[in-house]
Design an enzyme around this catalytic site. Sequence first.
Site, mmCIF file in Angstrom:
data_model
loop_
_atom_site.group_PDB
_atom_site.id
_atom_site.type_symbol
_atom_site.label_atom_id
_atom_site.label_comp_id
_atom_site.label_asym_id
_atom_site.label_seq_id
_atom_site.Cartn_x
_atom_site.Cartn_y
_atom_site.Cartn_z
ATOM 1 N N HIS A 149 3.674 -2.494 3.022
ATOM 2 C CA HIS A 149 3.676 -1.128 2.492
ATOM 3 C C HIS A 149 4.962 -0.858 1.711
ATOM 4 O O HIS A 149 6.045 -1.272 2.126
ATOM 5 C CB HIS A 149 3.553 -0.104 3.620
ATOM 6 N N ASP A 171 0.812 -1.217 0.000
ATOM 7 C CA ASP A 171 0.000 0.000 0.000
ATOM 8 C C ASP A 171 0.847 1.270 0.000
ATOM 9 O O ASP A 171 2.013 1.263 0.399
ATOM 10 C CB ASP A 171 -0.890 0.040 1.245
#
Length: 261
Positions: free
Chosen positions: A205, A60
């Site tokens: 991430h 992400d």
Amino acid sequence: MVKKSLTICSFSFAMLMLIGAVFAVPWNGLSYLQLWRDVRSGKVIYSGNRSEKVVALTFDDGPDPRYTPRVLDILKSHKVRATFFVCGKMVQSHPELLKRIVREGHAIGNHTETHPHLEKDSISEITKEIDTCQSAIEKVVGERSNLFRCPRGYLNGKIVHTAISRGYKVIQWSIAFDRVAEKNSHKLGDRIVNNTKPGDIILMHDGSTSKTDERSPTLRELNRILTGLEKRGMQFATVSEIIREPKSVASTTPHRTSSMN
């Protein structure tokens, strides 16, 4: 008589508490009843097919020049494809990284334009965040994603129904390598290796708006996580593949290790 009345009152109170819990709004903004319905209907997805030893890595908040290139290098060395949930502003700032992601066979998901607290926004604001991110993706790679992940995973009915009405599957996750990793990345990496189950969608991430180096734990642990999962016999696929959906924005570069279609 008094004892019987107290028993009835206690039972009634317990039932009211149970009903209240079902309809109450938990931390992610959906009542348990709403969440149950949306998961059962396939509107909100936390994991994929549990019958095969295949998992989906997701990243992400990128693309981010501090982290994304190294993440891509590690994935390439293992011949693993992942799914990147990108933010529109990051795409606009680093279009070459999005092109590389797609060129190397990874899938793309919509993670809003600015990574706001979407659960606090109106329907029009939610729509704008989703559509603006999608426009940025289309401008760079010329294709549309059908996967959406809400920032921080905070959902409510407005977000879910707005995303679905615009043709998206709402993708959450079932196990995470999160901010706690800043303090103890090795322990959290072990947790991913040891506790990941077939069908899991793994949250990681590759981007951040922070000036601190908060995603460096991902770079430290990713190779070890991949190696550990491979030793357990796990294979990797994109989210679209693991949930048996048509492929979301990805090239045909043969980096997949999964046998899924």
